[in-house]
Design an enzyme around this catalytic site. Sequence first.
Site, PDB file in Angstrom:
ATOM      1  N   LYS A 187       0.977  -1.068   0.205  1.00 35.83           N
ATOM      2  CA  LYS A 187      -0.002  -0.120  -0.086  1.00 35.83           C
ATOM      3  C   LYS A 187       0.641   1.359   0.212  1.00 35.83           C
ATOM      4  O   LYS A 187       2.035   1.086   0.066  1.00 35.83           O
ATOM      5  CB  LYS A 187      -1.178  -0.104   1.226  1.00 35.83           C
ATOM      6  CG  LYS A 187      -1.781  -1.233   1.123  1.00 35.83           C
ATOM      7  CD  LYS A 187      -2.884  -1.530   0.171  1.00 35.83           C
ATOM      8  CE  LYS A 187      -3.333  -2.839  -0.116  1.00 35.83           C
ATOM      9  NZ  LYS A 187      -4.029  -3.448   0.703  1.00 35.83           N
TER      10      LYS A 187
HETATM   11  C1  LIG Z   1      -4.950  -4.750   0.896  1.00 37.96           C
HETATM   12  C2  LIG Z   1      -6.537  -4.713   0.905  1.00 37.96           C
HETATM   13  C3  LIG Z   1      -7.291  -5.091   1.896  1.00 37.96           C
HETATM   14  C4  LIG Z   1      -6.791  -5.900   3.085  1.00 37.96           C
HETATM   15  O1  LIG Z   1      -5.799  -5.362   3.729  1.00 37.96           O
HETATM   16  P1  LIG Z   1      -4.933  -6.207   4.707  1.00 37.96           P
HETATM   17  O2  LIG Z   1      -4.146  -5.140   5.552  1.00 37.96           O
HETATM   18  O3  LIG Z   1      -3.811  -6.942   3.818  1.00 37.96           O
HETATM   19  O4  LIG Z   1      -5.681  -7.014   5.637  1.00 37.96           O
HETATM   20  C5  LIG Z   1      -8.700  -5.150   1.610  1.00 37.96           C
HETATM   21  N1  LIG Z   1      -9.109  -4.613   0.635  1.00 37.96           N
HETATM   22  C6  LIG Z   1      -8.618  -4.414  -0.388  1.00 37.96           C
HETATM   23  C7  LIG Z   1      -9.127  -3.749  -1.510  1.00 37.96           C
HETATM   24  C8  LIG Z   1      -6.978  -4.163  -0.378  1.00 37.96           C
HETATM   25  O5  LIG Z   1      -6.260  -3.560  -1.303  1.00 37.96           O
END
Ligand SMILES: *Cc1c(COP(=O)(O)O)cnc(C)c1O
Length: 384
Positions: A187
Amino acid sequence: MSTTAQPFLPLTRPTIDEETINGVADVLRSGWLTTGPKAKELEAQLSAYCGGRPVRVFNSGTCTMEIALRIAGIGEGDEVITTPLSWVATSNVVLEVGARPVFVDIDPVTRNIDLERIEAAITPRTRAIIPVDLAGLPVDRDRLYAIAQKHGLRVVEDAAQSLGSNWAGRKIGAAGDFVSISFHPNKNVTTIEGGCLVMNDEREAKLAEQYRLQGVVRTGFDGMEVEVVGGKFNLTDVAARVGLGQLPHLETFNTKRRELARAYFEAFDAPAFRGLGVELPPRDFAQSNWHMFQIVLPEQRLNAKRAEVMAQLHAAGIGTGVHYPAIHLFKVYRALGWKDGDFPIAERIGRNILSLPLFPAMTREDVARVASALTTILTVHSKA
Ligand SMILES: *Cc1c(COP(=O)(O)O)cnc(C)c1O
């Protein structure tokens, strides 16, 4: 394609500065490793970013959505409207709390849930909507909340990918109902693993704290009570210190991502590429944080599958990814009744979408290299 050996260009890579690495070492030496002052400090900074709304941090983005659903009292017998084109976490959390996801097909241009189709999916059991800002491109918050308000629905914004994006100048997280953000290493800013939930008031924040750690409420030196069944979702101070070192860079990281996205568009505007029929993302340089740069391959015009294109890019030293296959076609979801053809737009895009390298430490030369390799590979595989 270039024959000179170049280092492998990954799909993405976090940028962690020395100040952060030293700060993490300090936490490790401090004697306090798990949730403590650093987690609190990260919460305070995130809350300030979100205009003073209550924010709590957790050890994933996924659990924040599950907890938001629990705080909203959503469970058995309830329906939650969401998109079939997302990380499977988005709908898994609905199943996790015992409710039923109701998928609504996507808009082929934004690749986000098609707001035009939501009202037709609302039933007396509908309790909430979980929209996703895919690649950081924000869902239209004005239309979304107009629908939610008209039908008395909660919203859990899956803003896992959209920290730093805005809708009409309003930062994602600073407005709306529940907002869930992820700090996974892919992210735009990271805590290694982790996430945060933006809420509406202190009552919700107190409940979130309970769900975060076994439902426990402590009072005085020795008082302990358990009022709800909580889990184990707390963020460590080591992870929180990584986040504290990342947040100051959010804007510069996102500015760099925007510049690289512009460079992709410039490269893809070349006639040799335009004739290939590849679908590009919307050219949004005002609202998106450019979490990803995703193209959609022209399956009717290629005699190669996406996996072959990915393999050839990999052989050329370029990493790519798929975000995401349509959720309703996974075995678990098929077993619940969904099938091929239910959401044709999400299915076509899920089969053909391809994420290209995009991260702050990348250069315009890297973008040119990706565009050149992709043009060569797709030209070779283009049907006459
Ligand atoms: C990364 C992501 C998540 C979940 O995040 P985590 O921190 O990996 O649990 C949920 N929804 C979307 C669209 C994502 O890209």
